[in-house]
Write an enzyme that holds these catalytic residues in place. Sequence first.
Site, PDB file in Angstrom:
ATOM      1  N   ASP A 134       0.554  -8.019   7.873  1.00  0.00           N
ATOM      2  CA  ASP A 134      -0.732  -8.262   7.218  1.00  0.00           C
ATOM      3  C   ASP A 134      -0.771  -7.572   5.848  1.00  0.00           C
ATOM      4  O   ASP A 134      -1.726  -7.748   5.087  1.00  0.00           O
ATOM      5  CB  ASP A 134      -1.911  -7.855   8.098  1.00  0.00           C
ATOM      6  CG  ASP A 134      -1.888  -6.399   8.504  1.00  0.00           C
ATOM      7  OD1 ASP A 134      -0.882  -5.707   8.226  1.00  0.00           O
ATOM      8  OD2 ASP A 134      -2.888  -5.932   9.106  1.00  0.00           O
ATOM      9  N   SER A 135       0.310  -6.846   5.505  1.00  0.00           N
ATOM     10  CA  SER A 135       0.500  -6.395   4.119  1.00  0.00           C
ATOM     11  C   SER A 135       0.545  -7.607   3.185  1.00  0.00           C
ATOM     12  O   SER A 135       0.427  -7.458   1.965  1.00  0.00           O
ATOM     13  CB  SER A 135       1.780  -5.567   3.994  1.00  0.00           C
ATOM     14  OG  SER A 135       2.877  -6.247   4.558  1.00  0.00           O
ATOM     15  N   ASP A 166       1.882  -9.751  12.609  1.00  0.00           N
ATOM     16  CA  ASP A 166       0.749  -8.834  12.775  1.00  0.00           C
ATOM     17  C   ASP A 166      -0.495  -9.576  13.240  1.00  0.00           C
ATOM     18  O   ASP A 166      -0.838 -10.634  12.680  1.00  0.00           O
ATOM     19  CB  ASP A 166       0.403  -8.167  11.431  1.00  0.00           C
ATOM     20  CG  ASP A 166       1.081  -6.820  11.248  1.00  0.00           C
ATOM     21  OD1 ASP A 166       1.547  -6.237  12.245  1.00  0.00           O
ATOM     22  OD2 ASP A 166       1.137  -6.357  10.089  1.00  0.00           O
ATOM     23  N   LYS A 175       2.281  -7.896  16.764  1.00  0.00           N
ATOM     24  CA  LYS A 175       2.128  -6.451  16.558  1.00  0.00           C
ATOM     25  C   LYS A 175       0.650  -6.142  16.348  1.00  0.00           C
ATOM     26  O   LYS A 175      -0.050  -6.901  15.668  1.00  0.00           O
ATOM     27  CB  LYS A 175       2.951  -5.996  15.335  1.00  0.00           C
ATOM     28  CG  LYS A 175       2.844  -4.486  15.052  1.00  0.00           C
ATOM     29  CD  LYS A 175       3.911  -3.992  14.097  1.00  0.00           C
ATOM     30  CE  LYS A 175       3.656  -4.243  12.641  1.00  0.00           C
ATOM     31  NZ  LYS A 175       2.391  -3.645  12.135  1.00  0.00           N
ATOM     32  N   GLU A 195      -2.278  -2.680  15.865  1.00  0.00           N
ATOM     33  CA  GLU A 195      -2.427  -1.260  15.529  1.00  0.00           C
ATOM     34  C   GLU A 195      -3.305  -0.563  16.551  1.00  0.00           C
ATOM     35  O   GLU A 195      -4.353  -1.080  16.933  1.00  0.00           O
ATOM     36  CB  GLU A 195      -3.052  -1.117  14.128  1.00  0.00           C
ATOM     37  CG  GLU A 195      -2.192  -1.734  13.030  1.00  0.00           C
ATOM     38  CD  GLU A 195      -2.783  -1.561  11.630  1.00  0.00           C
ATOM     39  OE1 GLU A 195      -3.785  -0.827  11.471  1.00  0.00           O
ATOM     40  OE2 GLU A 195      -2.229  -2.164  10.696  1.00  0.00           O
ATOM     41  N   GLU A 226       4.422   4.772  11.506  1.00  0.00           N
ATOM     42  CA  GLU A 226       4.254   4.740  10.055  1.00  0.00           C
ATOM     43  C   GLU A 226       3.727   6.073   9.534  1.00  0.00           C
ATOM     44  O   GLU A 226       2.713   6.592  10.031  1.00  0.00           O
ATOM     45  CB  GLU A 226       3.291   3.597   9.673  1.00  0.00           C
ATOM     46  CG  GLU A 226       3.024   3.532   8.169  1.00  0.00           C
ATOM     47  CD  GLU A 226       2.434   2.217   7.683  1.00  0.00           C
ATOM     48  OE1 GLU A 226       2.213   1.306   8.498  1.00  0.00           O
ATOM     49  OE2 GLU A 226       2.208   2.102   6.476  1.00  0.00           O
TER      50      GLU A 226
END
Length: 279
Positions: free
Chosen positions: A44-45, A83, A112, A114, A180
């Site tokens: 999602d960057s 993501d 993925k 978070e 991270e």
Amino acid sequence: MPTTIAELARMKAAGEPIAMVTCYDHASALLCQAAGMKVLLVGDSLGQVVLGHRDTLSVSVGDMVRHAAAVVRGAPDALVVGDLPFLSYTSPAQAIESAGRLMREGQVGVVKLEGGRSIAPTVRTLVDFGIPVMGHLGFTPQSSHQIGVKVQGKSAEAAAAIIADADALQAAGACAIVLELIPAALAWAITERLTIPTIGIGAGAGCSGQVQVWHDILGFSGKPPFRHTRRFGEVGAAITSALSDYAGSVADGSFPTAANAATMDEAVVTAALALADRD
Ligand SMILES: Nc1nc(=O)c2c([nH]1)NC[C@@H]1CN(c3ccc(C(=O)N[C@@H](CCC(=O)O)C(=O)O)cc3)CN21
Ligand SMILES: CC(C)C(=O)C(=O)O
Ligand SMILES: [Mg+2]
């Protein structure tokens, strides 16, 4: 055949470091395929490095689906991780819906998300329904408005919380965890403790693998690099130079040449003009 999650587990067990890179489009995926990259992350960057936003929060499931599908079409041999974007997994039911779209429409092999203990029941649900899940702990960009943009887990208490989160994700069935921006010694301890692989970014060499953002390692940005990255190429400079060569060649008439277009007999042009001008 694409890389499998079993291959990631094998690599950790064999002590073979896993190299992962973000990828967002088809042309880049073709280059990853040519380089033999085994694991790709449609991160999602995307919101930052591709779409120009300040953070990752504006990325939608639809954005992820479209970019993931383009990447999978270009890199058939890679394990493609996608993501789950901000607020697309606020309940197990919503997570199934979002992850289902990423897998069915985006064709990713792993999703993925978070978070740690608070998201573990959601991870369990996804895994129970056949969706491989990668965790993401430490600096989690979707929470940057709460936690800031900085190294996480520096105190014993903060480190213990990340360890407990990692344990919970593994117990919930996660196939790997991104770590991270945490101290290297903490990432090392977590990697030793877990059976599943850890993939680090700004977390030192003790992880089972590394993930880096495409634009950072290839030298797209003119900005000073983040501490956690290294430029392995100067692609930005190469592209800028090629673009100014192109514009200069158009300006000075050296491009295009006769070889760059189809030819037509002058008589046919004359006949065409006569036809076009007929009343
Ligand atoms: N281009 C890019 N590279 C990344 O690695 C990346 C993204 N974008 N977007 C999503 C997240 C956000 N990440 C980030 C963002 C900022 C820093 C940063 O400001 N780092 C500081 C050090 C912070 C500290 O040591 O506390 C630096 O100076 O490098 C690090 C990772 C990693 N991801
Ligand atoms: C930085 C990596 C791990 C990521 O989540 C992303 O690129 O979105
Ligand atoms: Mg991300």
